[in-house]
Design a protein around this motif. Structure first.
Motif, PDB file in Angstrom:
ATOM      1  N   PHE A 111       0.833  -1.203   0.000  1.00  6.68           N
ATOM      2  CA  PHE A 111       0.000   0.000   0.000  1.00  6.68           C
ATOM      3  C   PHE A 111       0.869   1.255   0.000  1.00  6.68           C
ATOM      4  O   PHE A 111       0.654   2.170  -0.807  1.00  6.68           O
ATOM      5  N   THR A 114       3.098   1.470  -3.443  1.00  6.94           N
ATOM      6  CA  THR A 114       2.294   1.813  -4.624  1.00  6.94           C
ATOM      7  C   THR A 114       1.703   3.208  -4.484  1.00  6.94           C
ATOM      8  O   THR A 114       1.669   3.976  -5.455  1.00  6.94           O
ATOM      9  N   SER A 115       1.257   3.553  -3.287  1.00  2.00           N
ATOM     10  CA  SER A 115       0.695   4.894  -3.071  1.00  2.00           C
ATOM     11  C   SER A 115       1.750   5.973  -3.260  1.00  2.00           C
ATOM     12  O   SER A 115       1.491   7.006  -3.881  1.00  2.00           O
ATOM     13  N   LEU A 119       1.441   8.809  -5.916  1.00  7.27           N
ATOM     14  CA  LEU A 119       1.391  10.209  -5.488  1.00  7.27           C
ATOM     15  C   LEU A 119       2.542  11.018  -6.070  1.00  7.27           C
ATOM     16  O   LEU A 119       2.363  12.189  -6.419  1.00  7.27           O
ATOM     17  N   LEU A 135      -6.544   5.041  -6.653  1.00  5.33           N
ATOM     18  CA  LEU A 135      -6.987   4.192  -5.539  1.00  5.33           C
ATOM     19  C   LEU A 135      -7.309   2.785  -6.017  1.00  5.33           C
ATOM     20  O   LEU A 135      -7.027   1.798  -5.328  1.00  5.33           O
ATOM     21  N   VAL A 138      -4.001   0.994  -6.579  1.00  7.27           N
ATOM     22  CA  VAL A 138      -3.381   0.642  -5.291  1.00  7.27           C
ATOM     23  C   VAL A 138      -4.071  -0.585  -4.702  1.00  7.27           C
ATOM     24  O   VAL A 138      -3.404  -1.512  -4.217  1.00  7.27           O
TER      25      VAL A 138
END
Length: 170
Positions: A111, A114-115, A119, A135, A138
């Motif tokens: 999480f 990948t986030s 971002l 989202l 992710v």
């Protein structure tokens, strides 16, 4: 970090990278493939600690940034995998991590990694997609990584554990 440990880590990341960019695009779900390189970095962090994992995370991230079909700015995966290595190494304790702790670490690492990658793409406008699409990516990435954890982490963790404190096979 010994030379033997560095070579084994580099080979593990290389094998994961080759599988990730050559085999797994054929089974991609909504364009998202499992991140085997991230799983190798998490395995290194859980077995060898922060110093080894941070170096391996940076090298793995640079390789992932430069591997074809790289369609993003270089450095985004390097940043994400260094952060993942740090977070996973914080979970490591002196005793062997339990199955639940390993799965939770993989989910959190996937999480966060990948986030952070997504971002950084938003901040750098590389490529510009909606937050809703991010989202969804992710969530699929976390699911993929959790599904492959039983097949990747145990053998990789055993490999890193076999390298004793000096880096020589035990």
């Amino acid at each position: 970090m010994t030379l033997a440990r560095a070579v084994v880590g580099f080979l593990a990341v290389s094998v994961a990278l080759v599988l990730q960019v050559s085999l797994f695009p054929h089974v991609a779900w909504q364009g998202v493939v499992p991140n085997l390189v991230l799983l190798v970095v998490v395995a290194a962090a859980l077995t060898r600690g922060a110093q080894f994992a941070l170096v391996l995370g940076f090298v793995a991230g640079v390789l992932l940034d430069l591997a074809p079909p790289a369609d993003h700015l270089a450095g985004r995966w390097a940043l994400a995998l260094v952060v993942v290595a740090y977070l996973a190494a914080r979970v490591r304790q002196d005793v062997r991590p339990s199955t639940a702790a390993v799965l939770a670490t993989v989910a959190a690492s996937s999480f966060v990694g990948t986030s952070l990658f997504a971002l950084s793409g938003l901040v750098l406008r590389d490529p510009v997609i909606s937050v809703g699409e991010l989202l969804e990516v992710v969530a699929v990435a976390v699911l993929w990584d959790l599904l492959l954890t039983p097949f990747v982490l145990p053998p990789t963790m055993r490999l890193f554990e076999r390298l004793g404190r000096t880096g020589a096979p035990v």
